[in-house]
Motif scaffolding. Structure first.
Motif, mmCIF file in Angstrom:
data_model
loop_
_atom_site.group_PDB
_atom_site.id
_atom_site.type_symbol
_atom_site.label_atom_id
_atom_site.label_comp_id
_atom_site.label_asym_id
_atom_site.label_seq_id
_atom_site.Cartn_x
_atom_site.Cartn_y
_atom_site.Cartn_z
ATOM 1 N N GLU A 13 121.682 3.323 24.226
ATOM 2 C CA GLU A 13 120.526 3.022 25.077
ATOM 3 C C GLU A 13 120.179 4.194 25.997
ATOM 4 O O GLU A 13 119.003 4.442 26.282
ATOM 5 N N TYR A 14 121.198 4.899 26.455
ATOM 6 C CA TYR A 14 120.966 5.950 27.453
ATOM 7 C C TYR A 14 120.647 7.313 26.832
ATOM 8 O O TYR A 14 120.271 8.242 27.537
ATOM 9 N N ALA A 15 120.836 7.436 25.531
ATOM 10 C CA ALA A 15 120.689 8.756 24.899
ATOM 11 C C ALA A 15 119.223 9.066 24.596
ATOM 12 O O ALA A 15 118.816 9.160 23.439
ATOM 13 N N ALA A 16 118.431 9.218 25.647
ATOM 14 C CA ALA A 16 117.004 9.538 25.501
ATOM 15 C C ALA A 16 116.320 8.534 24.574
ATOM 16 O O ALA A 16 115.501 8.908 23.736
ATOM 17 N N ASN A 17 116.662 7.288 24.760
ATOM 18 C CA ASN A 17 116.119 6.225 23.921
ATOM 19 C C ASN A 17 114.796 5.729 24.524
ATOM 20 O O ASN A 17 114.778 5.243 25.656
ATOM 21 N N PHE A 22 122.650 17.123 29.443
ATOM 22 C CA PHE A 22 121.405 17.717 28.954
ATOM 23 C C PHE A 22 121.672 18.776 27.888
ATOM 24 O O PHE A 22 121.226 19.927 28.010
ATOM 25 N N ALA A 23 122.398 18.406 26.841
ATOM 26 C CA ALA A 23 122.739 19.390 25.806
ATOM 27 C C ALA A 23 121.474 19.828 25.070
ATOM 28 O O ALA A 23 120.587 19.022 24.805
ATOM 29 N N PHE A 24 121.404 21.124 24.770
ATOM 30 C CA PHE A 24 120.286 21.652 23.993
ATOM 31 C C PHE A 24 120.807 22.776 23.111
ATOM 32 O O PHE A 24 121.958 23.211 23.237
ATOM 33 N N ARG A 45 128.118 18.358 18.941
ATOM 34 C CA ARG A 45 128.662 17.281 19.783
ATOM 35 C C ARG A 45 128.662 15.923 19.098
ATOM 36 O O ARG A 45 129.002 14.927 19.722
ATOM 37 N N GLY A 46 128.235 15.829 17.892
ATOM 38 C CA GLY A 46 128.261 14.545 17.193
ATOM 39 C C GLY A 46 126.898 13.889 17.160
ATOM 40 O O GLY A 46 126.027 14.198 17.981
ATOM 41 N N PRO A 47 126.707 12.943 16.228
ATOM 42 C CA PRO A 47 125.379 12.354 16.008
ATOM 43 C C PRO A 47 124.832 11.577 17.199
ATOM 44 O O PRO A 47 123.623 11.464 17.367
ATOM 45 N N MET A 48 125.722 11.041 18.044
ATOM 46 C CA MET A 48 125.258 10.302 19.216
ATOM 47 C C MET A 48 124.380 11.178 20.115
ATOM 48 O O MET A 48 123.521 10.683 20.848
ATOM 49 N N TRP A 49 124.606 12.491 20.041
ATOM 50 C CA TRP A 49 123.876 13.418 20.896
ATOM 51 C C TRP A 49 122.552 13.882 20.282
ATOM 52 O O TRP A 49 121.778 14.556 20.949
#
Lengths: 384, 285
Positions: free
Chosen positions: A221-225, A286-288, A296-300
């Motif tokens: 929910e929190y991952a820029a959803n 704020f990974a980019f 960092r994995g698919p969640m990111w």
């Protein structure tokens, strides 16, 4: 470290007295040893044979597993570590016996920091100041906490939140609103209710209503959803405006979060510009990527896509932004990189980087500065 | 007693009553204004509009201060000479900005008074009558501090300042501030950075020629000569009087309490203990 070196010399001179010397030593000092120059020495001795001891910590930039040195032929171990000024380090020991390691708290250090996964031992530089403003103050008037539930169209289920109502709240008055991601954890691990009571009582922070929300499938929910941003703007905010005495102007509406919660807060402000006039973003994830793929994995994935797009096409963020991150976090690079972008597109940004990690006490310790900047109280007007 | 600066806690005055030891009547100005909000909503709306307009002017005032104060600080840093014509020019500019703000505030207050005529409103008149009746037998009026803006506004709204001119008054903290000619807001140690001192409004002028700075050591960086010199020069010709706990000024302008508890900020950057206010600043009407 000098104390340990002196101990080692005494043990070397009288190896038969090692047990007595060690017993006296651990009875005499508090651990870890930290001198006035913020040089720390971690120490382990439990009287039992041990093969090795390691320091496990979360300080980005240092090897995360550091081996202790053995004192002579004893089973006592030590590890010196120079701390940056004002630093705070959470750690555990890994004690290896018979070829297998076991993680444990530092048995000679009662200081603990808690999080949803358990707790860690804590070592602070002598220059670290444990803030008094988040401790219980018997003189501070206590706000009320209420629990509410409402149906969210966006999520298609009932959502629960906790609402902080300042002691000063009076019928007929309206107050600024702050929405907190990971609300239950902020209340539990960052002592947010206590510090709100204190800071409002001292007139440092304006009396405000604080809505503590928590995710159900939190990371997703929190991952820029976009659905989370819509939930906040289209479900929760209208619900609060209908049921609570909140001011309607964006400058009186804030949203905050740490880690993924920070991402969600920024994403909400970008997706619904003009809604949230105050952003408090702590250790935002704020990974980019500038080139290539992230690791960092698919969640990111949605986060990286969002931040990449935001950096390439920075859209106006009609908000004042308080941004903080620990220098012991790998996220410091991303947070630093966003500061100039925020400077271009926001109504003002204040950035704090501190020698601490990705943890609740770091986030707690920044709240006074962040809240007083975003929701300044009438301290300026009080002379008493 | 006036404790409107305590806002919702206005009537939590038991400790003070106990300390005074004689019968105390609380004028309850904050509560009275809350009643007026209920009884005279149009009047209160007009008052809120006036305060809103004042707030808008305040925003422009603050912008102007930032620029002007930067100029003053640069001139001070260059020469550290309060007599330097450049420093004095920069200070004059800052004073003109302060004066413009105060004039604008006066204009708004006068417009409100002439168009709304609040003292003629039955609800306000009733409160004013009650205040006059309560004050009549009182030999002394106590004015506590707290939110100095609320205190000043409530006293002004009900015209209490006029009724005080014939009374002996004991006022402290924000209460003392409103009695001076001008009310300055200041705090060098806010958590979000140094606040630039600014005028709130005019005071009631019962103590002429003075601006009171209560809790100055706690709120102002008095160890910095430039801070002290610039503030003293800016407030001139008014005396910038620092009041600390344990000190005060008596009815003939004489210092009460410890010498270090009352000081005057000087353009030389020092704070000098005050023996008594100069003759033209005496507190007795």
């Amino acid at each position: 470290m000098q104390r340990v070196l002196d101990l080692a010399v005494r043990i070397e001179r009288s190896p038969h007295d090692a047990h007595r010397l060690l017993s006296e030593f651990v009875g005499r000092w508090q651990f870890p040893l930290v001198d006035d120059n913020d040089a720390a020495t971690f120490f382990y001795w439990d009287g039992q044979p041990a093969d090795a001891v390691f320091l496990q910590h979360w300080v980005f930039g240092l090897p995360s597993r550091q081996e202790f040195r053995r004192i002579g032929r004893t089973d006592a171990f030590y590890l010196p570590l120079d701390l940056p000024r004002g630093a705070r380090v959470e750690y555990k020991f890994e004690v290896v016996r018979g070829g297998s390691g076991r993680w444990m708290h530092d048995p000679r250090n009662a200081r603990r920091a808690f999080d949803p996964f358990g707790s860690n031992s804590v070592c602070t530089a002598s220059s670290y100041v444990d803030p008094e403003w988040c401790k219980h103050d018997p003189h501070a008037r206590k706000g009320a906490m209420q629990t509410h539930r409402f149906f969210s169209k966006t999520w298609g289920d009932e959502r629960e939140y906790q609402l902080y109502i300042p002691a000063e709240a009076r019928p007929g008055k309206e107050y600024p609103l702050l929405i907190v991601h990971d609300g239950v954890d902020f209340l539990h691990y960052a002592e947010m209710k206590t510090l709100l009571d204190n800071l409002i009582h001292r007139h440092e922070v304006a009396p405000l209503l604080v809505c503590f929300t928590s995710g159900v499938r939190r990371n997703w929910e929190y991952a820029a959803n976009p659905r989370q941003a819509d939930f906040l703007r289209l479900d929760l905010l209208p619900h609060l405006e209908r049921t609570q005495p909140v001011l309607r102007e964006p400058q009186f509406r804030g949203i905050m979060g740490a880690s993924f919660g920070g991402v969600s807060a920024l994403h909400a402000a970008v997706r619904h510009p003009g809604t949230w006039g105050r952003l408090l973003l702590q250790s935002g994830s704020f990974a980019f990527t500038d080139v290539g793929e992230h690791t960092r994995g698919p969640m990111w994935d949605p986060i990286v896509n969002f931040v990449n797009h935001f950096r390439e096409n920075p859209s106006p963020v009609d908000a004042k932004i308080y941004l903080s991150c620990g220098t012991f976090e790998s996220l410091i690079y991303y947070n630093r990189s966003l500061v100039p972008v925020f400077q271009q597109v926001s109504q003002g940004v204040r950035f704090a980087e501190v020698p601490d990690g990705h943890n609740w006490i770091n986030w707690r310790d920044r709240l006074r500065e962040g809240l007083t900047w975003l929701f300044p109280g009438p301290l300026w007007m009080y002379y008493e | 007693m006036i404790s409107a600066g305590w806002r919702y806690d206005e009537e939590r005055d038991e400790p003070l009553r106990d300390a005074v030891g004689v019968p105390v009547h609380n004028l309850r100005l904050y509560g009275a204004f809350r009643d007026i909000e209920r009884d005279a909503p149009d009047l209160v709306s007009a008052h809120a509009r006036k305060q809103g307009a004042l707030k808008a002017i305040k925003a422009r005032y603050r912008d102007a201060i930032v620029a002007a104060l930067g100029g003053v600080q640069r001139q001070w840093t260059d020469r550290r000479d309060p007599a330097s014509p450049w420093f004095r020019l920069a200070i004059r500019h800052l004073q003109e900005i302060d004066a413009l703000f105060l004039a604008e505030a006066d204009r708004l207050h006068e417009e409100f008074a002439s168009t709304e005529r609040p003292f003629s409103h039955p609800s306000v008149r009733e409160v004013r009558d009650r205040i006059a009746e309560a004050l009549d037998p009182c030999s002394m009026v106590l004015i506590a501090g707290g939110h100095v803006g609320v205190l000043r506004n409530r006293m002004s709204f009900f015209g209490v300042d006029q009724a005080l001119r014939e009374k002996d008054i004991v006022a402290w903290s924000g209460g003392a501030m409103v009695l001076a000619e001008r009310i300055l807001l200041y705090h060098d140690y806010t958590t979000h950075g140094v606040g630039l001192a600014e005028y709130l409004d005019r005071g009631f002028g019962l103590v002429p020629g003075v601006v009171f700075l209560p809790h100055a050591r706690e709120r102002l960086d008095l160890g910095r000569a430039d801070n002290v010199a610039i503030l003293a020069a800016r407030l001139a010709p008014f005396l910038a009087v620092a009041l600390e706990n344990g000190g005060g000024i008596g009815p003939d302008g004489e210092r009460i309490g410890h010498p270090d508890a009352v000081g005057v900020l000087g353009v030389d950057g020092t704070v000098t203990p005050l023996a008594s206010l100069p003759g033209d600043h005496a507190t007795r009407p």
